[in-house]
Design a protein around this motif. Structure first.
Motif, mmCIF file in Angstrom:
data_model
loop_
_atom_site.group_PDB
_atom_site.id
_atom_site.type_symbol
_atom_site.label_atom_id
_atom_site.label_comp_id
_atom_site.label_asym_id
_atom_site.label_seq_id
_atom_site.Cartn_x
_atom_site.Cartn_y
_atom_site.Cartn_z
ATOM 1 N N LYS A 58 41.990 26.426 40.599
ATOM 2 C CA LYS A 58 40.791 25.931 41.276
ATOM 3 C C LYS A 58 39.605 26.142 40.341
ATOM 4 O O LYS A 58 39.415 27.243 39.842
ATOM 5 C CB LYS A 58 40.602 26.807 42.525
ATOM 6 C CG LYS A 58 40.169 26.092 43.744
ATOM 7 C CD LYS A 58 40.332 26.932 45.000
ATOM 8 C CE LYS A 58 39.776 28.323 44.937
ATOM 9 N NZ LYS A 58 39.633 28.986 46.217
ATOM 10 N N VAL A 59 38.854 25.080 40.088
ATOM 11 C CA VAL A 59 37.654 25.180 39.246
ATOM 12 C C VAL A 59 36.452 25.214 40.187
ATOM 13 O O VAL A 59 36.223 24.247 40.919
ATOM 14 C CB VAL A 59 37.560 23.976 38.282
ATOM 15 C CG1 VAL A 59 36.287 24.057 37.453
ATOM 16 C CG2 VAL A 59 38.788 23.902 37.391
ATOM 17 N N ILE A 70 34.013 23.659 45.159
ATOM 18 C CA ILE A 70 35.199 23.356 44.337
ATOM 19 C C ILE A 70 34.947 22.069 43.557
ATOM 20 O O ILE A 70 34.728 21.007 44.148
ATOM 21 C CB ILE A 70 36.455 23.203 45.224
ATOM 22 C CG1 ILE A 70 36.715 24.503 45.989
ATOM 23 C CG2 ILE A 70 37.668 22.822 44.369
ATOM 24 C CD1 ILE A 70 37.938 24.469 46.893
ATOM 25 N N LEU A 71 34.964 22.180 42.225
ATOM 26 C CA LEU A 71 34.764 20.985 41.400
ATOM 27 C C LEU A 71 36.063 20.214 41.257
ATOM 28 O O LEU A 71 36.081 18.995 41.214
ATOM 29 C CB LEU A 71 34.275 21.380 39.998
ATOM 30 C CG LEU A 71 32.925 22.082 39.918
ATOM 31 C CD1 LEU A 71 32.605 22.424 38.478
ATOM 32 C CD2 LEU A 71 31.829 21.211 40.514
ATOM 33 N N SER A 72 37.173 20.964 41.169
ATOM 34 C CA SER A 72 38.454 20.303 40.957
ATOM 35 C C SER A 72 39.593 21.278 41.207
ATOM 36 O O SER A 72 39.400 22.491 41.086
ATOM 37 C CB SER A 72 38.505 19.803 39.501
ATOM 38 O OG SER A 72 39.637 19.030 39.289
ATOM 39 N N VAL A 73 40.731 20.733 41.551
ATOM 40 C CA VAL A 73 41.941 21.557 41.628
ATOM 41 C C VAL A 73 42.932 20.933 40.653
ATOM 42 O O VAL A 73 43.276 19.755 40.770
ATOM 43 C CB VAL A 73 42.522 21.581 43.061
ATOM 44 C CG1 VAL A 73 43.762 22.458 43.119
ATOM 45 C CG2 VAL A 73 41.482 22.083 44.052
ATOM 46 N N LEU A 74 43.330 21.717 39.654
ATOM 47 C CA LEU A 74 44.178 21.183 38.579
ATOM 48 C C LEU A 74 45.612 21.679 38.752
ATOM 49 O O LEU A 74 45.843 22.767 39.292
ATOM 50 C CB LEU A 74 43.624 21.628 37.221
ATOM 51 C CG LEU A 74 42.152 21.247 36.965
ATOM 52 C CD1 LEU A 74 41.633 21.924 35.696
ATOM 53 C CD2 LEU A 74 41.989 19.738 36.864
ATOM 54 N N GLY A 75 46.566 20.874 38.298
ATOM 55 C CA GLY A 75 47.979 21.235 38.486
ATOM 56 C C GLY A 75 48.771 21.153 37.200
ATOM 57 O O GLY A 75 48.188 20.993 36.107
ATOM 58 N N PRO A 76 50.101 21.245 37.289
ATOM 59 C CA PRO A 76 50.955 21.261 36.101
ATOM 60 C C PRO A 76 50.676 20.077 35.166
ATOM 61 O O PRO A 76 50.548 18.944 35.611
ATOM 62 C CB PRO A 76 52.371 21.169 36.692
ATOM 63 C CG PRO A 76 52.233 21.781 38.045
ATOM 64 C CD PRO A 76 50.869 21.397 38.540
ATOM 65 N N GLY A 77 50.567 20.378 33.872
ATOM 66 C CA GLY A 77 50.293 19.338 32.875
ATOM 67 C C GLY A 77 48.801 19.191 32.593
ATOM 68 O O GLY A 77 48.408 18.604 31.594
ATOM 69 N N ILE A 96 40.223 29.966 39.002
ATOM 70 C CA ILE A 96 40.979 30.910 39.836
ATOM 71 C C ILE A 96 42.361 30.323 40.123
ATOM 72 O O ILE A 96 42.471 29.119 40.405
ATOM 73 C CB ILE A 96 40.273 31.134 41.199
ATOM 74 C CG1 ILE A 96 38.833 31.586 40.981
ATOM 75 C CG2 ILE A 96 41.017 32.131 42.069
ATOM 76 C CD1 ILE A 96 38.010 31.673 42.253
ATOM 77 N N ALA A 97 43.374 31.179 40.087
ATOM 78 C CA ALA A 97 44.726 30.708 40.436
ATOM 79 C C ALA A 97 44.792 30.494 41.949
ATOM 80 O O ALA A 97 44.611 31.434 42.718
ATOM 81 C CB ALA A 97 45.761 31.730 39.994
ATOM 82 N N ALA A 98 45.031 29.246 42.366
ATOM 83 C CA ALA A 98 45.092 28.942 43.807
ATOM 84 C C ALA A 98 46.456 29.319 44.374
ATOM 85 O O ALA A 98 46.641 29.391 45.578
ATOM 86 C CB ALA A 98 44.829 27.458 44.033
ATOM 87 N N ASN A 184 34.798 23.322 50.979
ATOM 88 C CA ASN A 184 34.199 23.694 49.694
ATOM 89 C C ASN A 184 34.194 22.545 48.694
ATOM 90 O O ASN A 184 33.487 22.586 47.701
ATOM 91 C CB ASN A 184 34.937 24.890 49.092
ATOM 92 C CG ASN A 184 34.718 26.156 49.893
ATOM 93 O OD1 ASN A 184 33.889 26.178 50.806
ATOM 94 N ND2 ASN A 184 35.451 27.199 49.571
ATOM 95 N N ARG A 185 35.006 21.542 48.943
ATOM 96 C CA ARG A 185 34.980 20.374 48.053
ATOM 97 C C ARG A 185 33.835 19.444 48.401
ATOM 98 O O ARG A 185 33.421 18.634 47.577
ATOM 99 C CB ARG A 185 36.310 19.592 48.134
ATOM 100 C CG ARG A 185 37.397 20.230 47.277
ATOM 101 C CD ARG A 185 38.728 19.559 47.468
ATOM 102 N NE ARG A 185 38.796 18.235 46.884
ATOM 103 C CZ ARG A 185 39.856 17.766 46.218
ATOM 104 N NH1 ARG A 185 40.917 18.521 46.044
ATOM 105 N NH2 ARG A 185 39.868 16.551 45.739
#
Ligand code: CMP
Length: 223
Positions: A58-59, A70-77, A96-98, A184-185
């Motif tokens: 979570k950014v 929350i600016l963005s939630v990033l995933g694998p890759g 932060i690790a979600a 939060n988004r």
């Protein structure tokens, strides 16, 4: 899986030659972060670039009143932590690790070398950053132009596109984020999100099903 195979799964590095992937993998280290652990804080100095192997990051930015945006939630890759290395400014946000997350980390000098030595990598790097800017513009317009009902609807659509899987009947199912995360988004409260989701569900446009939200195929057209 070894680090070379993991690097192949990071789209920006996918086109590197085998020897280049091999060389890069020797420069990377793996780190695991339990759920809710901070990778780094906004405004810290930073020397590392990160790629997500597994899990979600979570950014976020903390507002003056302590509210999390929350600016963005990033995933694998996906990758993150490049900005402080490219412009030599402090970290622009907190990561932060979600959920339990595994990262590959690369030192700033090594990232610099990869980007300088490989024009194709630099180009795909710029493409990712450009698409993040587009998304951020979209987010700004959502916040500025839509009422709170529209914002909740739009974030549902975005999540369905980002992480949804299409069911046989055309509906799209995706992980049910917490109402606080949705709030939060889009800069609102958890209670408001709960009310809006109930209203959207009442209209038959979504079904809230345990750990998933299921969106009707014509959801987007309804807004
Ligand atoms: P950096 O500034 O080093 O640390 C925070 C990181 O969050 C930043 O690099 C980017 O990788 C990432 N980041 C910042 N803003 C956004 C955004 N709007 N969308 C996606 N990622 C972002």
């Amino acid at each position: 899986m070894d680090d070379r195979e993991l690097l192949r799964q990071v789209p920006v590095f996918a086109d590197l030659s085998d020897p280049d992937i091999e060389a890069l993998s020797r420069l990377c280290t793996r780190r695991r972060y339990p759920k809710d652990t901070v990778v780094f804080f906004e405004n810290e100095e930073g020397d590392f670039f990160f790629m997500i192997v597994e899990g979600r990051i979570k950014v976020t930015i903390l507002g003056d009143d302590g509210r999390e945006i929350i600016l963005s939630v990033l995933g694998p890759g996906d990758f993150f932590g490049e900005m402080a290395l490219l412009d030599n400014e402090p970290r622009s946000a907190t990561a932060i690790a979600a959920e339990e997350t595994e990262l590959l980390c690369l030192h700033r000098n090594d990232l610099q070398t990869v980007l300088t030595d490989n024009k194709a990598i630099l180009t795909s790097f710029i493409k990712v950053l450009t698409s993040r800017l587009r998304k951020a513009n979209h987010q700004i317009s959502t916040l500025a132009l839509l009422d709170v009902y529209g914002r909740v609807a739009r974030v549902i659509m975005e999540m369905a596109k980002e992480e949804g899987r299409r069911l046989k009947d055309g509906r799209i199912a995706f992980r049910r984020a917490t109402h606080q995360e949705i709030a939060n988004r889009i800069g609102t409260t958890r209670e408001t999100v709960t009310r809006m989701l109930k209203e959207i569900e009442r209209q038959g446009l979504i079904e809230i099903d345990g750990k998933e939200i299921v969106v009707q195929p014509d959801f987007e057209k309804a807004f």
